[in-house]
Design a protein around this motif. Structure first.
Motif, PDB file in Angstrom:
ATOM      1  N   TYR A  82       0.834  -1.195   0.000  1.00  0.00           N
ATOM      2  CA  TYR A  82       0.000   0.000   0.000  1.00  0.00           C
ATOM      3  C   TYR A  82       0.869   1.245   0.000  1.00  0.00           C
ATOM      4  O   TYR A  82       2.046   1.223   0.362  1.00  0.00           O
ATOM      5  N   CYS A  83       0.268   2.340  -0.436  1.00  0.00           N
ATOM      6  CA  CYS A  83       0.905   3.654  -0.382  1.00  0.00           C
ATOM      7  C   CYS A  83       0.116   4.531   0.574  1.00  0.00           C
ATOM      8  O   CYS A  83      -1.098   4.416   0.686  1.00  0.00           O
ATOM      9  N   GLY A  84       0.826   5.439   1.229  1.00  0.00           N
ATOM     10  CA  GLY A  84       0.142   6.337   2.151  1.00  0.00           C
ATOM     11  C   GLY A  84       0.853   7.661   2.257  1.00  0.00           C
ATOM     12  O   GLY A  84       2.071   7.751   2.080  1.00  0.00           O
ATOM     13  N   ASP A  85       0.094   8.718   2.566  1.00  0.00           N
ATOM     14  CA  ASP A  85       0.671  10.058   2.662  1.00  0.00           C
ATOM     15  C   ASP A  85       1.729  10.141   3.741  1.00  0.00           C
ATOM     16  O   ASP A  85       2.717  10.867   3.627  1.00  0.00           O
ATOM     17  N   GLN A  86       1.519   9.394   4.845  1.00  0.00           N
ATOM     18  CA  GLN A  86       2.461   9.480   5.950  1.00  0.00           C
ATOM     19  C   GLN A  86       3.808   8.849   5.624  1.00  0.00           C
ATOM     20  O   GLN A  86       4.767   9.022   6.356  1.00  0.00           O
ATOM     21  N   THR A  87       3.883   8.092   4.537  1.00  0.00           N
ATOM     22  CA  THR A  87       5.154   7.495   4.129  1.00  0.00           C
ATOM     23  C   THR A  87       5.617   8.079   2.805  1.00  0.00           C
ATOM     24  O   THR A  87       6.338   7.440   2.044  1.00  0.00           O
ATOM     25  N   ASP A  88       5.206   9.322   2.537  1.00  0.00           N
ATOM     26  CA  ASP A  88       5.612  10.020   1.307  1.00  0.00           C
ATOM     27  C   ASP A  88       5.302   9.206   0.062  1.00  0.00           C
ATOM     28  O   ASP A  88       6.058   9.190  -0.907  1.00  0.00           O
ATOM     29  N   ASN A  89       4.160   8.492   0.103  1.00  0.00           N
ATOM     30  CA  ASN A  89       3.689   7.683  -1.020  1.00  0.00           C
ATOM     31  C   ASN A  89       4.639   6.573  -1.425  1.00  0.00           C
ATOM     32  O   ASN A  89       4.617   6.108  -2.561  1.00  0.00           O
ATOM     33  N   LYS A  90       5.510   6.154  -0.506  1.00  0.00           N
ATOM     34  CA  LYS A  90       6.342   4.977  -0.772  1.00  0.00           C
ATOM     35  C   LYS A  90       5.476   3.728  -0.710  1.00  0.00           C
ATOM     36  O   LYS A  90       4.473   3.669  -0.008  1.00  0.00           O
ATOM     37  N   LEU A  91       5.862   2.706  -1.480  1.00  0.00           N
ATOM     38  CA  LEU A  91       5.153   1.437  -1.456  1.00  0.00           C
ATOM     39  C   LEU A  91       5.618   0.646  -0.235  1.00  0.00           C
ATOM     40  O   LEU A  91       6.776   0.270  -0.122  1.00  0.00           O
ATOM     41  N   VAL A  92       4.693   0.402   0.670  1.00  0.00           N
ATOM     42  CA  VAL A  92       4.981  -0.288   1.930  1.00  0.00           C
ATOM     43  C   VAL A  92       4.410  -1.697   1.853  1.00  0.00           C
ATOM     44  O   VAL A  92       3.341  -1.916   1.276  1.00  0.00           O
ATOM     45  N   THR A  93       5.120  -2.666   2.417  1.00  0.00           N
ATOM     46  CA  THR A  93       4.653  -4.050   2.454  1.00  0.00           C
ATOM     47  C   THR A  93       4.447  -4.478   3.899  1.00  0.00           C
ATOM     48  O   THR A  93       5.329  -4.295   4.743  1.00  0.00           O
ATOM     49  N   TYR A  94       3.271  -5.036   4.167  1.00  0.00           N
ATOM     50  CA  TYR A  94       2.975  -5.599   5.490  1.00  0.00           C
ATOM     51  C   TYR A  94       2.708  -7.087   5.319  1.00  0.00           C
ATOM     52  O   TYR A  94       1.886  -7.489   4.495  1.00  0.00           O
ATOM     53  N   GLU A  95       3.420  -7.914   6.087  1.00  0.00           N
ATOM     54  CA  GLU A  95       3.272  -9.364   6.008  1.00  0.00           C
ATOM     55  C   GLU A  95       2.881  -9.911   7.373  1.00  0.00           C
ATOM     56  O   GLU A  95       3.421  -9.489   8.398  1.00  0.00           O
ATOM     57  N   LEU A  96       1.967 -10.869   7.365  1.00  0.00           N
ATOM     58  CA  LEU A  96       1.503 -11.486   8.602  1.00  0.00           C
ATOM     59  C   LEU A  96       1.338 -12.983   8.380  1.00  0.00           C
ATOM     60  O   LEU A  96       0.682 -13.404   7.430  1.00  0.00           O
TER      61      LEU A  96
END
Length: 392
Positions: A82-96
């Motif tokens: 996902y991308c988000g404003d709080q991460t300067d639109n970087k692509l973040v990966t969350y794994e569970l």
């Protein structure tokens, strides 16, 4: 904030699913039992896990063995990009990854949140936990300027608690807080018209719940606290539903709230129990879509029920406007009329094969893309079985 990819393994009928290139509005088709509601429940499961713990979320769905895909021995796994404003639109990966310990109790085997430092190189694990213990980078806010990251060890109270539950409360963990907000902000709408007609005790509800049975109280709240929003909703009702001139949430003598709809042809407004199902439902969707607090993700199940086909085009336009305000919308539908108003790139369909669901992007089916390019409507292809047909 926008989800771009979802991978799911061993979650009920979603034994091995990879949904790529997710647009701002995504429409999911499928026969009954194909897994549409299960897909939406993934977010419900994460929300329940965040509010309590993984064990409780599993128990609410019958326990680990009922949730894990039948005849599978592996762990339950999720991956979100996902991308988000709080991460300067970087692509973040969350794994569970969720499995069982030696005592046959559910635990979080691995929880990772990562993204790249700068434009190149391998992603950094800003959060990395296993079995209730792990590390997180403290200087995430300034991570591009540091040569050696400062990691802090953390130990959770239990191995079935999500690390994002605790760390996501601190602003210094920006990417963690962003994903936590996405899960907390997730909202599913499975609107029940008859519930929405009920009289309600007088109090403010700020947001519509899943079934819409607090509609009158939310309308009262928006009318009193956000009058400009209510006027916008009313203007849209007038434009969308012929004859509607006003909507009021009135308090009765016995301390209840009742919705009343004005029709320009008549002096007195009609109570909601005398108004058409479609009118009530359109009003509920406008309340949801113009909530003063935009949900990061809306999941809406079968919006076509009780709505006149001509209103579905209007509803698609409302969904698109919602995405322009920063939200993301997932819709499940069976309606050809709804499909005729969406783009090919927005459509996925779910098909059962050997007991498990596959999620296929309609644009990736050459025949479907060719027919749509030649002028065929998606709804017609859906009715003919060309879109959403069986897979080999």
């Amino acid at each position: 904030m926008k989800i771009e990819r979802i991978k799911i393994k061993n979650y009920k009928v979603l034994q091995d699913v990879d949904i790529k290139d997710i647009p701002d509005m995504a429409v999911f088709l499928g026969k009954n039992g194909s897994g549409k509601s299960t897909l939406f429940d993934v977010f419900g499961f994460l929300n329940d896990s965040l509010n309590s713990n993984v064990k409780s979320a599993l128990q609410a769905r019958g326990g680990f063995k009922e949730v894990r895909s039948r005849e599978q021995a592996g762990d339950i796994e999720f991956e979100f990009k996902y991308c988000g404003d709080q991460t300067d639109n970087k692509l973040v990966t969350y794994e569970l990854k969720i499995g069982l310990n030696s005592n046959n109790q559910p635990i979080i085997k691995r929880e990772i949140l990562k993204y790249r430092r700068g434009q190149h190189g391998q992603p950094w694990n800003f959060l990395d936990f296993s079995d209730g213990e792990g590390v997180a980078i403290d200087e995430e806010e300034d991570f591009e300027n540091i040569s050696v990251a400062h990691r802090t060890n953390y130990k959770l109270d239990s191995s079935d608690i999500l690390a994002i539950k605790g760390l996501g409360q601190f602003q210094k963990f920006k990417a963690v807080a962003t994903f936590r907000k996405l899960i907390e902000d997730w909202h599913v709408s499975d609107f029940h018209v008859e519930d929405a007609r009920m009289l309600q005790d007088v109090h403010y509800d700020e947001q519509l719940n899943k079934y819409g049975n607090n509609l009158a109280n939310v309308a009262k709240y928006i009318h009193d606290e956000h009058p400009h929003k209510f006027e916008l909703i009313l203007d849209k009702m007038k434009a969308r539903v012929p004859g509607i001139t006003s909507v009021n949430a009135n308090e009765t003598e016995d301390g209840r709230i009742v919705l009343k709809f004005g029709d320009g042809k008549f002096k007195d407004p009609f109570a909601s129990k005398f108004v058409s199902d479609g009118t009530i439902k359109m009003f509920a969707y406008l309340i949801l879509l113009h909530d003063p607090k935009t949900h990061a993700l809306l999941c809406i199940e079968e919006p076509e029920n009780q709505l006149y086909p001509e209103l579905l085009k209007e509803l698609v336009e409302e969904f698109r406007e919602y995405t322009r305000m920063g939200g993301q919308v997932f819709v499940s539908t069976h309606s050809p009329d709804f499909l005729n108003n969406v783009d090919l790139n927005e459509v996925y369909y779910l098909v059962k094969k050997d007991g498990y669901s596959k999620v296929i992007k309609a644009k990736n089916i050459e025949l479907v893309e060719s027919l749509v390019g030649a002028g065929d409507k998606l709804g017609c292809l859906w009715q003919q079985g060309i879109l959403g047909g069986d897979i080999e």
